[in-house]
Structure formats: structure tokens, C-alpha cells
Design an enzyme around this catalytic site. Structure first.
Site, PDB file in Angstrom:
ATOM      1  N   TYR A 140       0.869  -1.183   0.000  1.00  0.00           N
ATOM      2  CA  TYR A 140       0.000   0.000   0.000  1.00  0.00           C
ATOM      3  C   TYR A 140       0.900   1.225   0.000  1.00  0.00           C
ATOM      4  O   TYR A 140       1.836   1.315   0.793  1.00  0.00           O
ATOM      5  CB  TYR A 140      -0.881  -0.003   1.249  1.00  0.00           C
ATOM      6  CG  TYR A 140      -1.725   1.248   1.407  1.00  0.00           C
ATOM      7  CD1 TYR A 140      -2.825   1.487   0.579  1.00  0.00           C
ATOM      8  CD2 TYR A 140      -1.419   2.196   2.383  1.00  0.00           C
ATOM      9  CE1 TYR A 140      -3.594   2.639   0.729  1.00  0.00           C
ATOM     10  CE2 TYR A 140      -2.194   3.345   2.535  1.00  0.00           C
ATOM     11  CZ  TYR A 140      -3.276   3.549   1.703  1.00  0.00           C
ATOM     12  OH  TYR A 140      -4.036   4.687   1.845  1.00  0.00           O
ATOM     13  N   ASP A 235       9.534   2.732  -0.913  1.00  0.00           N
ATOM     14  CA  ASP A 235       8.557   3.438  -0.089  1.00  0.00           C
ATOM     15  C   ASP A 235       8.827   3.069   1.364  1.00  0.00           C
ATOM     16  O   ASP A 235       8.423   2.009   1.843  1.00  0.00           O
ATOM     17  CB  ASP A 235       7.140   3.052  -0.514  1.00  0.00           C
ATOM     18  CG  ASP A 235       6.093   3.804   0.299  1.00  0.00           C
ATOM     19  OD1 ASP A 235       6.481   4.611   1.173  1.00  0.00           O
ATOM     20  OD2 ASP A 235       4.896   3.573   0.064  1.00  0.00           O
ATOM     21  N   LYS A 263       5.254   9.390   8.132  1.00  0.00           N
ATOM     22  CA  LYS A 263       5.094   8.899   9.515  1.00  0.00           C
ATOM     23  C   LYS A 263       6.138   9.438  10.504  1.00  0.00           C
ATOM     24  O   LYS A 263       6.008  10.550  10.990  1.00  0.00           O
ATOM     25  CB  LYS A 263       5.051   7.375   9.503  1.00  0.00           C
ATOM     26  CG  LYS A 263       3.889   6.876   8.573  1.00  0.00           C
ATOM     27  CD  LYS A 263       3.239   5.608   8.995  1.00  0.00           C
ATOM     28  CE  LYS A 263       2.271   5.102   7.945  1.00  0.00           C
ATOM     29  NZ  LYS A 263       0.950   4.775   8.371  1.00  0.00           N
TER      30      LYS A 263
HETATM   31  C1  LIG Z   1       4.188   2.233   2.981  1.00  0.00           C
HETATM   32  C2  LIG Z   1       3.193   3.342   2.963  1.00  0.00           C
HETATM   33  N1  LIG Z   1       3.237   4.254   1.992  1.00  0.00           N
HETATM   34  C3  LIG Z   1       2.370   5.285   1.953  1.00  0.00           C
HETATM   35  C4  LIG Z   1       1.382   5.433   2.901  1.00  0.00           C
HETATM   36  C5  LIG Z   1       0.446   6.578   2.849  1.00  0.00           C
HETATM   37  O1  LIG Z   1       0.752   7.472   3.849  1.00  0.00           O
HETATM   38  P1  LIG Z   1      -0.345   8.513   4.415  1.00  0.00           P
HETATM   39  O2  LIG Z   1      -1.367   7.701   5.131  1.00  0.00           O
HETATM   40  O3  LIG Z   1       0.450   9.434   5.283  1.00  0.00           O
HETATM   41  O4  LIG Z   1      -0.900   9.210   3.224  1.00  0.00           O
HETATM   42  C6  LIG Z   1       1.296   4.499   3.934  1.00  0.00           C
HETATM   43  C7  LIG Z   1       0.243   4.629   4.967  1.00  0.00           C
HETATM   44  O5  LIG Z   1       0.043   3.792   5.796  1.00  0.00           O
HETATM   45  C8  LIG Z   1       2.221   3.431   3.975  1.00  0.00           C
HETATM   46  O6  LIG Z   1       2.180   2.517   4.943  1.00  0.00           O
END
Ligand SMILES: Cc1ncc(COP(=O)(O)O)c(C=O)c1O
Length: 424
Positions: A140, A235, A263
């Protein structure tokens, strides 16, 4: 019991879709508990319940709730003002730290992980001048059109790994490979030779339960992408500053072309970031023509919280406490589930872990999908009743923090054992 939360949620149902502002919050049944305040490893609810928190805002709070250093810096900044539409020293200081730990030249701060991966993909497409990208089943990367295909996290929990409303032409440019399966990547690269700009991966999947990469997978991805002249986007929105100060890239000794963070670097305030070498990053506006902008980018309160968090993390103790807590709890889950004769598999890396109610190994989307999701929900519910908050979905992970002391962990361990006995 839970009267206030029930009242609030019945009001919320009238005004928010599904009663919430992010879907996973509605997975706590029959209604979410409403939070009054947090302190260290604890959440205090509107109903007077005290919960030991293993969700930690879905990852950012590696120091626990309301860490005094973060609180002080945020208060100091708020005293001076909280939005200027002009740069502050704080963004320079935080950027310098993040870049040093990730060995990158330049960074752009945005407001969420979603914005970060959206910009990273746009950037990769502009640099390579090709439209296709590859992602992995169960990963995700946020809630935007480019990557909401085969997505984990709440998208899977609520049965929409591919959202409605995404133009076919956009979704069609996102190809899906299998995690821990380099052959699946190679065959997509072959099938779409000279059409793929980038591969984006969560180096450790934290959005389909916890799925670590097998030994050669990340290195293999690096080799394949270099050979085929495809950019590798890691990511690290979850893993950045969680697996180590240099994230998964330091942990596995592999370097991405573009990194996305979020985060932890905002210390619990909204944040995202894209970083990489100058020749790629300078393509972003205003020095280049890949557009990005944001009213709240590099918000000074976020920068202050992020900076305070970095300074605490650099001392190192948080990692040893958080990793020890996760290691102990993963061990207890494995033992207790085994003693209860439950089919199970516990995956852990550093301060992230999850139990799957299926025979292991869980190494990809398919093996994780076989787990007994209802049993997991029961596990979550029984724990919540006993004052422990673990994610309400099989497709999320448990996190520990520097505030999860041995004493807190041992109390949790006893409750884990009790609940797993009951689930038998
Ligand atoms: C690996 C990863 N990338 C991107 C995101 C998206 O981040 P946000 O919720 O701050 O938009 C998340 C959210 O949990 C994530 O776990």
C-alpha cells in the site's frame, strides 16, 4: 460502558462516510473508541478505559505518545507561530538529518505518505519518460490513483484493493508483481521492455500484515532495475527511521534511486517526503518541471516535532527498547498460539510484528490471504476488552515504541497468552 464513544459514533455516522475520516478506524467494532489523550504507551478513552497501544497512530509514534522532548519543541514553535508561507530554519535542520541518514542529496517535504508516493511516481515518469510502473500485490502506497491497484491496508480490509473512480488508462499503467518473487518482476520487465519507468516497493510489507523480504529479494530488485535502467523507488513511509536510522536501505544495505518517507519523520504530525540524488530531485519545481507545491509543505510545527524525534532516536536507546519489546511479544505469540494448537505464523522485524492465523510461512499476498481473518478480529476484540489495542485488521501490523518498557510488555504477554488460550 463505552457510552460516550457510542454516542459520538452515532453522531459521526450522520456526518462522515462510514462514521470516520480514514476507513480503518471503523474496523473497530461495534464502534470505535474515542480518544481523550495519550501518554507513553497508553491511550485514555472518552469512556474511561486505559489501553496499551500497539497501533501508535499506525506507525509514526516510535517514541510513544506525548514524548516530553517533542512536546517541548512543538510548544516552543507554536508560541512563535505555526504557518508562514515562507521557509524556516527548522526545515533545513530536519532535511540535513534525514539526508545524512539516507545518503541522499535533496528532499521535498510534503504532507502525507500519499503525496510523497504520488510525487515520486510522477518524478520517475518524467525522468525516464515512460508511462508504466510496477508495484507489488499487497503493498500500500497511499490513496491516489497511480498506486491504488492491488493495494493492501484498509483497501484490502474493506475489499477495494482497486478503487472505483480510477480511470482505466491510469490503472492500466500500473502493473502488479508478486512480492518475494523476482521471476514475476522479470517477466513484466520483459513483456514491457522500454515502457517501465520505475518499480515501487515497500521493502518490508507493513500493509498486508507484516511480510519481510526474503534474503535475495531486495538485492535482486536492485540488480534487475539497474540492469534494465528502471528506477527503484523504496517506499519507506513505515520502515524509514523504524528499522534503523537509515531505514530498510541501511538494514538491508541496498540503495534506492528515489525514497519516500512519512510517519516518523513528522514526529506524529502530518508529513511526507521524497528524497534522492540531485540529478533526479532537481527536476521538481521550481528548479525543474515536475510540479509539486503545498500550502502546508514543511510546516514548522511538523518540522519541530520531526527534529525533536530525530534527536531522541539518534541516541539509540529507543531502538533497543522497542526492538526488545517486539521480539519478546512475537516470541510469546508464537509460543502461546503453538500451545493452544492454533495454526499460526508470526512475522517480525525490528519493532514491527504480526500474527497470521494460518500455517506459515507467510511470504506474499497469497499466503497472507489464506489466514483466518475472523479469528484475527476475535483476537483483536478480546484484547481490546482486556485493555490492549492491536490493529483491528489482519492487514495491519503491531508496533512498539521506546515507551514499551519491560513491565508493560510482560503485562501484555500475559494477556496475549490468556486470549490465545481462549481462541483455541
Ligand atoms: C508504505 C506506505 N506508503 C504510503 C502510505 C500513505 O501514507 P499517508 O497515510 O500518510 O498518506 C502508507 C500509509 O500507511 C504506507 O504505509
Amino acid at each position: 460502558m463505552m457510552r460516550r464513544s457510542k454516542e459520538l459514533f452515532s453522531e459521526a455516522l450522520k456526518i462522515f462516510p462510514g462514521g470516520v475520516n480514514s476507513p480503518i478506524r471503523a474496523a473497530v467494532k461495534p464502534f470505535p473508541f474515542y480518544v481523550l489523550r495519550g501518554e507513553g504507551p497508553y491511550l485514555y478513552t472518552e469512556d474511561g478505559q486505559v489501553l496499551v497501544d500497539y497501533v501508535l497512530g499506525y506507525g509514526p509514534l516510535i517514541l510513544g505518545h506525548r514524548h516530553p522532548e517533542v512536546l517541548k519543541r512543538v510548544k516552543d514553535q507554536v508560541e512563535r507561530g505555526w504557518l508562514f508561507g515562507a521557509p524556516t530554519e527548522l526545515e533545513v535542520l530536519l532535511a540535513r538529518k534525514v539526508l545524512d541518514h539516507f545518503h541522499a542529496d535533496m528532499i521535498r517535504f510534503v504532507n502525507s505518505g500519499t503525496e510523497a508516493t504520488m510525487l515520486a511516481v510522477r518524478l520517475a515518469r518524467a525522468v525516464r519518460r515512460r508511462d508504466y510502473i510496477i508495484k507489488f500485490e499487497g503493498c500500500y502506497h497511499g490513496a491516489h490513483d497511480y498506486l491504488l491497484v492491488g493495494a493492501g491496508s484498509a483497501a484490502s480490509h474493506f475489499g477495494v484493493p482497486k478503487s472505483e473512480g480510477i480511470p482505466k488508462d491510469v490503472a492500466g499503467k500500473t502493473l502488479i508483481a508478486r512480492f518475494n518473487d523476482l521471476d514475476s518482476v522479470e517477466s513484466l520487465l520483459k513483456e514491457h521492455r522500454d515502457e517501465i519507468s520505475a518499480i515501487i516497493v515497500e521493502p518490508v510489507i507493513g500493509n498486508y500484515g507484516l511480510i519481510p523480504p526474503e534474503k535475495e529479494f531486495i538485492k535482486g530488485l536492485r540488480e534487475l532495475t539497474s540492469r534494465e535502467d528502471v528506477l527503484l523507488i523504496m517506499d519507506e513511509v513505515i520502515t524509514g527511521f523504524r528499522l534503523s536510522l537509515g531505514g530498510a536501505q541501511e538494514y538491508f544495505n541496498v540503495r534506492a534511486d528515489i525514497t519516500t518517507l512519512g510517519k516518523i519523520i513528522g514526529g506524529g504530525f502530518p508529513v511526507g517526503a521524497v528524497l534522492g540524488p540531485e540529478e533526479i530531485m532537481s527536476r521538481i519545481t521550481p528548479s525543474g518541471k515536475v510540479f509539486n507545491a503545498g500550502t502546508f509543505n514543511a510546516n514548522p510545527v511538523t518540522m519541530a516535532a520531526g527534529l525533536a524525534t530525530m534527536e531522541v532516536l539518534e541516541k539509540g536507546e529507543v531502538y533497543s527498547t522497542a526492538d526488545r519489546a517486539a521480539s519478546r511479544l512475537a516470541e510469546v505469540l508464537d509460543d502461546a498460539a503453538g500451545r493452544s494448537g492454533l495454526e499460526h505464523c508470526v512475522n517480525r522485524i525490528a519493532s514491527m510484528f504480526q500474527i497470521f492465523f494460518t500455517q506459515g510461512p507467510v511470504r506474499d499476498f497469497r499466503s497472507a490471504s489464506r489466514s483466518d481473518k475472523e479469528k484475527y478480529v476475535k483476537f483483536h476484540e478480546e484484547l481490546l476488552r482486556r485493555g490492549i489495542f492491536v490493529p483491528p485488521s489482519q492487514f495491519e501490523v503491531m508496533f512498539t515504541s521506546g515507551s514499551h518498557t519491560d513491565e508493560v510488555v510482560e503485562r501484555t504477554a500475559k494477556t496475549f497468552e490468556e486470549v490465545l488460550r481462549k481462541l483455541r
